[in-house]
Design an enzyme around this catalytic site. Structure first.
Site, mmCIF file in Angstrom:
data_model
loop_
_atom_site.group_PDB
_atom_site.id
_atom_site.type_symbol
_atom_site.label_atom_id
_atom_site.label_comp_id
_atom_site.label_asym_id
_atom_site.label_seq_id
_atom_site.Cartn_x
_atom_site.Cartn_y
_atom_site.Cartn_z
ATOM 1 N N LEU A 167 6.924 -11.960 -21.421
ATOM 2 C CA LEU A 167 6.875 -10.927 -20.481
ATOM 3 C C LEU A 167 7.998 -10.914 -19.367
ATOM 4 O O LEU A 167 7.805 -10.039 -18.593
ATOM 5 C CB LEU A 167 5.362 -11.152 -19.706
ATOM 6 C CG LEU A 167 4.098 -11.110 -20.822
ATOM 7 C CD1 LEU A 167 2.723 -11.164 -19.804
ATOM 8 C CD2 LEU A 167 4.180 -9.819 -21.679
ATOM 9 N N PHE A 176 -2.392 -8.148 -13.388
ATOM 10 C CA PHE A 176 -3.043 -9.006 -14.354
ATOM 11 C C PHE A 176 -2.585 -10.575 -14.029
ATOM 12 O O PHE A 176 -1.910 -10.551 -13.085
ATOM 13 C CB PHE A 176 -2.525 -9.128 -15.901
ATOM 14 C CG PHE A 176 -1.088 -9.421 -16.149
ATOM 15 C CD1 PHE A 176 -0.568 -10.507 -16.308
ATOM 16 C CD2 PHE A 176 -0.205 -7.820 -16.151
ATOM 17 C CE1 PHE A 176 0.592 -10.746 -16.818
ATOM 18 C CE2 PHE A 176 0.984 -8.375 -16.272
ATOM 19 C CZ PHE A 176 1.448 -9.501 -16.622
ATOM 20 N N HIS A 208 7.709 -7.244 -16.882
ATOM 21 C CA HIS A 208 6.595 -7.137 -15.961
ATOM 22 C C HIS A 208 7.189 -7.929 -14.403
ATOM 23 O O HIS A 208 7.591 -8.795 -14.686
ATOM 24 C CB HIS A 208 5.460 -7.521 -16.416
ATOM 25 C CG HIS A 208 4.693 -6.918 -17.449
ATOM 26 N ND1 HIS A 208 3.806 -5.695 -17.537
ATOM 27 C CD2 HIS A 208 5.011 -7.106 -18.832
ATOM 28 C CE1 HIS A 208 3.579 -5.372 -18.602
ATOM 29 N NE2 HIS A 208 4.275 -6.352 -19.567
ATOM 30 N N ASN A 256 1.843 -2.449 -17.072
ATOM 31 C CA ASN A 256 2.728 -1.281 -17.056
ATOM 32 C C ASN A 256 2.653 -0.753 -18.431
ATOM 33 O O ASN A 256 1.915 -1.309 -19.402
ATOM 34 C CB ASN A 256 3.821 -1.077 -16.540
ATOM 35 C CG ASN A 256 4.796 -2.280 -17.428
ATOM 36 O OD1 ASN A 256 4.700 -2.370 -18.591
ATOM 37 N ND2 ASN A 256 5.738 -3.116 -16.635
ATOM 38 N N ARG A 264 -10.170 -6.216 -18.916
ATOM 39 C CA ARG A 264 -9.700 -6.892 -20.006
ATOM 40 C C ARG A 264 -9.340 -8.090 -19.990
ATOM 41 O O ARG A 264 -8.903 -8.866 -19.176
ATOM 42 C CB ARG A 264 -8.283 -6.236 -20.377
ATOM 43 C CG ARG A 264 -7.831 -6.553 -21.999
ATOM 44 C CD ARG A 264 -6.373 -5.714 -22.053
ATOM 45 N NE ARG A 264 -5.917 -6.045 -23.239
ATOM 46 C CZ ARG A 264 -4.507 -5.916 -23.677
ATOM 47 N NH1 ARG A 264 -3.588 -5.458 -22.714
ATOM 48 N NH2 ARG A 264 -3.986 -6.305 -24.891
ATOM 49 N N GLN A 288 -6.887 -8.706 -16.967
ATOM 50 C CA GLN A 288 -6.270 -7.395 -16.356
ATOM 51 C C GLN A 288 -7.333 -6.627 -15.582
ATOM 52 O O GLN A 288 -8.469 -6.556 -16.222
ATOM 53 C CB GLN A 288 -5.619 -6.545 -17.769
ATOM 54 C CG GLN A 288 -4.901 -5.267 -16.963
ATOM 55 C CD GLN A 288 -4.197 -4.681 -18.211
ATOM 56 O OE1 GLN A 288 -4.217 -4.986 -19.402
ATOM 57 N NE2 GLN A 288 -3.887 -3.226 -17.977
ATOM 58 N N PHE A 345 -4.203 -16.308 -22.542
ATOM 59 C CA PHE A 345 -3.251 -15.220 -22.235
ATOM 60 C C PHE A 345 -3.215 -14.684 -20.688
ATOM 61 O O PHE A 345 -2.783 -15.089 -20.058
ATOM 62 C CB PHE A 345 -3.336 -14.229 -23.414
ATOM 63 C CG PHE A 345 -2.225 -12.989 -23.042
ATOM 64 C CD1 PHE A 345 -0.848 -13.344 -22.573
ATOM 65 C CD2 PHE A 345 -2.255 -11.725 -23.536
ATOM 66 C CE1 PHE A 345 0.097 -12.406 -22.494
ATOM 67 C CE2 PHE A 345 -1.409 -10.835 -23.326
ATOM 68 C CZ PHE A 345 -0.275 -11.196 -22.819
#
Length: 431
Positions: free
Chosen positions: A122, A113, A126, A102, A55, A63, A60
């Site tokens: 975030l 990521f 995370h 997660n 991904r 992942q 951003f």
């Protein structure tokens, strides 16, 4: 003070042939989040080689870490399926932050990521466990990698190689003589146990390194895992194409199919106009038809021949039994209305008995089809029959409706010649 943080690396390749794009040098916060770092280091040694970054979202994050399925649905931790969030001491404050992926609180597995910018939303969700310290050009290449509508890279972004940098690690070696001094016996036992565990861990790591260098089976396993990842991605792409094709061919996709047909037609016309632009310009200047000027003499003759054949064929109706052309058209129409279901394999061995039996069977079936078609024609004639008005002043030259139609057909073909003969007789010029 010399840093004691663990160093790791990820070497990435793009495409099916694993074209190397560079290496990300990582610094791991093993002092602050040792449990998370240990989980990551275990997968670096065991599972991440050959897995994908599945991904990519520009501006951003990227992942990866799903070594099982390669699509974000798999991957377990070294402690079980998942483990709890260790702490949130470090924040997503800059580009290149290494953090755990997660599906909610306390659901850490193997996926992680790397951020392309600061992502404060975030924080406290995370666990941050490292930072990219070298390889910004690699991050740029990852961020610019082509992707589809689901943020999946169009070309596989593969972890070709990975591991922990052992040269940065300087473990303290246990001394041969241990001076217990005034320490109690319990403290001495505790220290000896911890040191023995430390030695065992070092031995295990060394044995693993030796096995990786000498055992060819691990290399084969890595190649097999990489092949499985590529096969899985190929299946996903094939599944998307099948779904798209099904939508185009389904009832709901008729409008889309029609629009595609129109687009193809317009595209072909545009291509034809582009190829023949010069001839069309000359035709327009001289007031000629462009298509007639462009076509070859052979094409023009073929079109003229087909046009003449159509005119001759349309002179006579299928109901005009008096003329051979009409009879032939009538025969062709009747032949089409009676299908031939005889499908005999010409390669089979000839058997007179079975052939005779099959011919009789086919003959009986053909007779049934012919009778069925004759009944269909009679019903059609009854349905299309119209009442015709007869006037008293009209000469009656027929005995029934069929004879009347026959006389009309003769008249259409011979009345003109008959009138000329009659005029010649009246003038006395007949031969």
């Amino acid at each position: 003070k010399k840093s004691t943080m663990k160093k790791a690396y990820l070497t990435l390749g793009l495409g099916l042939h694993d074209n190397i794009i560079g290496t990300l040098e990582l610094e791991l916060y093993d002092e602050d989040v040792p449990k998370t770092v240990s989980n990551f280091c275990y997968h670096l040694k065991k599972n991440f080689r050959g897995s994908l970054f599945h991904r990519i979202i520009p501006n951003f994050m990227a992942q990866g870490g799903d070594y099982e399925n390669g699509n974000g649905t798999g991957g377990e931790s070294v402690y079980g399926p998942t483990f709890d969030d260790e702490n949130f001491h470090h924040l997503h404050s800059q580009r290149g932050v290494l953090s755990m992926a997660n599906s909610g609180p306390n659901t850490n597995g193997s996926q992680f990521f790397v951020t392309f910018r600061a992502t404060p939303h975030l924080d406290n969700k995370h666990v941050v466990f490292g930072q990219v310290v070298a390889g910004d050009t690699v991050l740029q290449a990852m961020e610019k990698a082509p992707r589809d509508s689901n943020d999946n890279p169009k070309a596989p972004l593969v972890i070709v190689d990975c591991g922990v940098r052992e040269d940065n690690k300087e473990p303290a070696r246990p001394s041969k003589t241990i001076d217990l001094g005034d320490k109690s016996e319990k403290q001495a036992d505790t220290e000896s146990i911890e040191k023995s565990k430390f030695v065992e861990d070092n031995k295990k790591e060394q044995a693993y390194a030796d096995s990786m260098s000498t055992n060819t089976s691990s290399t084969l396993k890595d190649r097999l895992r990489r092949l499985k990842m590529k096969m899985n991605q190929a299946r996903q792409l094939n599944r998307k194409e099948v779904i798209a094709e099904g939508e185009r061919l389904s009832t709901n996709g008729i409008r889309a199919k029609e629009s595609l047909r129109i687009e193809d037609k317009l595209r072909s016309e545009k291509e034809w106009n582009r190829e023949n632009a010069k001839a069309l310009h000359v035709a327009a200047v001289h007031g000629l038809e462009g298509k007639s000027l462009i076509q070859t003499a052979q094409t023009a003759q073929e079109k003229l021949r087909k046009s003449d054949e159509t005119k001759i064929r349309n002179q006579y109706s299928v109901h005009d039994y008096h003329n051979p052309e009409g009879q032939h058209r009538h025969y062709e129409r009747n032949l089409k209305s009676v299908p031939n279901t005889l499908n005999r394999d010409e390669t089979e061995v000839y058997n007179p008995v079975s052939t005779l039996r099959d011919d009789k069977k086919q003959e009986a079936e053909g007779a049934k089809r012919l009778a069925k078609d004759m009944r269909r024609r009679i019903e059609k004639q009854k349905k299309n029959k119209r009442d015709r008005i007869e006037f008293e002043s009209e000469d009656v030259s027929f005995i029934n409706q069929r004879n009347k139609m026959f006389n009309k057909k003769i008249g259409r073909n011979y009345d003109k010649a008959t009138a000329q003969i009659q005029e010649n007789l009246e003038r006395g010029t007949a031969l």
